[in-house]
Design a protein around this motif. Structure first.
Motif, mmCIF file in Angstrom:
data_model
loop_
_atom_site.group_PDB
_atom_site.id
_atom_site.type_symbol
_atom_site.label_atom_id
_atom_site.label_comp_id
_atom_site.label_asym_id
_atom_site.label_seq_id
_atom_site.Cartn_x
_atom_site.Cartn_y
_atom_site.Cartn_z
ATOM 1 N N LYS A 122 30.142 18.783 20.559
ATOM 2 C CA LYS A 122 30.483 20.074 21.169
ATOM 3 C C LYS A 122 30.188 20.023 22.669
ATOM 4 N N CYS A 123 30.517 18.895 23.269
ATOM 5 C CA CYS A 123 30.258 18.686 24.687
ATOM 6 C C CYS A 123 30.846 19.823 25.515
ATOM 7 N N ASP A 124 30.026 20.347 26.435
ATOM 8 C CA ASP A 124 30.397 21.463 27.320
ATOM 9 C C ASP A 124 30.571 22.783 26.572
ATOM 10 N N GLN A 125 30.083 22.837 25.323
ATOM 11 C CA GLN A 125 30.140 24.066 24.542
ATOM 12 C C GLN A 125 28.733 24.493 24.141
ATOM 13 N N PHE A 126 28.576 25.767 23.865
ATOM 14 C CA PHE A 126 27.280 26.320 23.467
ATOM 15 C C PHE A 126 26.972 25.968 22.017
ATOM 16 N N GLU A 160 20.149 27.703 15.766
ATOM 17 C CA GLU A 160 20.341 27.688 14.317
ATOM 18 C C GLU A 160 21.209 26.506 13.886
ATOM 19 N N GLU A 161 22.259 26.203 14.664
ATOM 20 C CA GLU A 161 23.113 25.057 14.340
ATOM 21 C C GLU A 161 22.318 23.761 14.390
ATOM 22 N N LEU A 162 21.495 23.618 15.408
ATOM 23 C CA LEU A 162 20.675 22.411 15.533
ATOM 24 C C LEU A 162 19.691 22.279 14.382
ATOM 25 N N SER A 211 9.460 26.581 17.158
ATOM 26 C CA SER A 211 9.978 26.392 18.517
ATOM 27 C C SER A 211 9.376 25.148 19.154
ATOM 28 N N GLU A 212 8.134 24.822 18.769
ATOM 29 C CA GLU A 212 7.489 23.622 19.306
ATOM 30 C C GLU A 212 8.235 22.359 18.861
ATOM 31 N N GLU A 213 8.657 22.333 17.586
ATOM 32 C CA GLU A 213 9.406 21.184 17.080
ATOM 33 C C GLU A 213 10.750 21.053 17.800
ATOM 34 N N MET A 214 11.430 22.193 17.973
ATOM 35 C CA MET A 214 12.722 22.170 18.646
ATOM 36 C C MET A 214 12.573 21.721 20.101
ATOM 37 N N ASN A 215 11.585 22.262 20.798
ATOM 38 C CA ASN A 215 11.361 21.888 22.195
ATOM 39 C C ASN A 215 11.015 20.406 22.326
ATOM 40 N N ALA A 216 10.234 19.903 21.383
ATOM 41 C CA ALA A 216 9.850 18.486 21.411
ATOM 42 C C ALA A 216 11.070 17.591 21.202
ATOM 43 N N LEU A 217 11.968 18.011 20.291
ATOM 44 C CA LEU A 217 13.180 17.236 20.043
ATOM 45 C C LEU A 217 14.042 17.164 21.306
ATOM 46 N N ILE A 218 14.305 18.315 21.916
ATOM 47 C CA ILE A 218 15.139 18.352 23.109
ATOM 48 C C ILE A 218 14.481 17.581 24.250
ATOM 49 N N TYR A 219 13.158 17.678 24.359
ATOM 50 C CA TYR A 219 12.437 16.944 25.409
ATOM 51 C C TYR A 219 12.651 15.440 25.244
ATOM 52 N N VAL A 272 19.908 27.635 27.165
ATOM 53 C CA VAL A 272 20.513 28.947 27.391
ATOM 54 C C VAL A 272 19.563 30.027 26.879
ATOM 55 N N ARG A 273 18.616 30.399 27.702
ATOM 56 C CA ARG A 273 17.671 31.488 27.430
ATOM 57 C C ARG A 273 17.067 31.444 26.026
ATOM 58 N N GLY A 274 16.725 30.249 25.587
ATOM 59 C CA GLY A 274 16.070 30.102 24.296
ATOM 60 C C GLY A 274 16.969 30.309 23.100
ATOM 61 N N LYS A 275 18.272 30.532 23.330
ATOM 62 C CA LYS A 275 19.201 30.794 22.222
ATOM 63 C C LYS A 275 19.970 29.554 21.787
ATOM 64 N N GLY A 276 20.002 28.563 22.650
ATOM 65 C CA GLY A 276 20.749 27.357 22.325
ATOM 66 C C GLY A 276 20.873 26.444 23.523
ATOM 67 N N TYR A 277 21.803 25.488 23.435
ATOM 68 C CA TYR A 277 21.892 24.453 24.447
ATOM 69 C C TYR A 277 23.352 24.100 24.723
ATOM 70 N N ILE A 278 23.593 23.600 25.937
ATOM 71 C CA ILE A 278 24.900 23.087 26.325
ATOM 72 C C ILE A 278 24.698 21.698 26.932
ATOM 73 N N LEU A 279 25.358 20.692 26.364
ATOM 74 C CA LEU A 279 25.275 19.347 26.905
ATOM 75 C C LEU A 279 26.512 19.067 27.754
ATOM 76 N N SER A 280 26.290 18.448 28.892
ATOM 77 C CA SER A 280 27.393 18.029 29.749
ATOM 78 C C SER A 280 27.038 16.688 30.379
ATOM 79 N N PHE A 281 28.068 15.965 30.837
ATOM 80 C CA PHE A 281 27.845 14.706 31.529
ATOM 81 C C PHE A 281 27.402 14.986 32.967
ATOM 82 N N ASN A 282 26.444 14.184 33.450
ATOM 83 C CA ASN A 282 26.014 14.298 34.842
ATOM 84 C C ASN A 282 27.128 13.886 35.785
#
Length: 224
Positions: free
Chosen positions: A161-165, A169-171, A191-199, A214-224
């Motif tokens: 879902k690159c460039d999408q929110f 819950e999906e994660l 939230s600690e487990e989720m934050n550790a995974l993303i970190y 995105v304000r603790g509701k989810g994430y958006i991945l994009s290429f640098n």
């Protein structure tokens, strides 16, 4: 086998729908893992034989052959005669035992799957980008990035879902599927487990990807 060539899974445990698996050898055997045998690509299904079918290259073309499997191999809904080779082309549909297992043969010259979305298709072609769910690795920009099982599930979802929110819950449902008691129940993940995974994912990939919180509701991945 000349890269990039893939199978793209529609149904077939342990792979999720839309997973694409690079065929990195001249000859790839697909089957079921048992105590003393591990095929190149393994599906967890009793209808899959230990050595069920073979995909291979010959004279710069690709072929498929059923290895006398018990429940048969179907190419574009037509049964294969055991040990009789059939040529493969982009988008050919392959199935086992009346669609218990379904996947598509593909090369990078075609859209890898309709479910991946235009953003990741674009990056797959432009950046020679590959996912390997067996080794839990990503290959991009001539560099390989290795992940743990949960990290790989997370990065794979974000990339499809690159460039999408993508919601938290999906994660949770994708990464911690073993905690789901029912299909619609969100796993109990702190939230600690989720934050550790993303970190951990960010730390390994911050030179190629940017993951926005995105304000603790989810994430958006994009290429640098």
């Amino acid at each position: 086998m000349k890269a990039p060539t893939y199978i793209i899974v529609e149904t077939g445990s342990p792979f999720e729908r839309g997973a694409f698996i690079p065929l990195q050898k001249e000859k790839v055997i697909i089957g079921r893992k048992v105590k003393n045998w591990t095929p190149d690509i393994s599906f967890n299904n009793i209808y899959v034989s230990r050595k069920h079918l073979e995909i291979y290259s010959k004279n710069e073309s690709f072929y498929i052959k059923d290895l006398n499997s018990k429940h048969g191999t179907f190419l574009n809904h037509q049964p294969l005669v055991p040990h009789e080779e059939k040529p493969l082309k982009d988008a050919d549909q392959i199935s086992i035992s009346e669609d218990s297992i379904k996947f598509t043969f593909s090369t990078a010259t075609m859209d890898l799957t309709a479910d991946l979305g235009p953003a990741i298709q674009k990056h797959l072609i432009e950046h020679e980008f590959q996912l390997d769910p067996i080794k839990q690795e990503i290959f991009v920009f001539n560099h390989t990035y290795a992940f743990s099982e949960k990290e790989y599930k997370g990065i794979e979802l974000l990339l499809t879902k690159c460039d999408q929110f993508v919601t938290v819950e999906e994660l949770k449902k994708c990464v911690w599927v073993e905690r789901m008691l029912e299909p619609e129940v969100i796993p109990d993940v702190s939230s600690e487990e989720m934050n550790a995974l993303i970190y951990r994912i960010r730390k390994k990939t911050n030179d190629i990807f940017f993951i926005e919180n995105v304000r603790g509701k989810g994430y958006i991945l994009s290429f640098n």
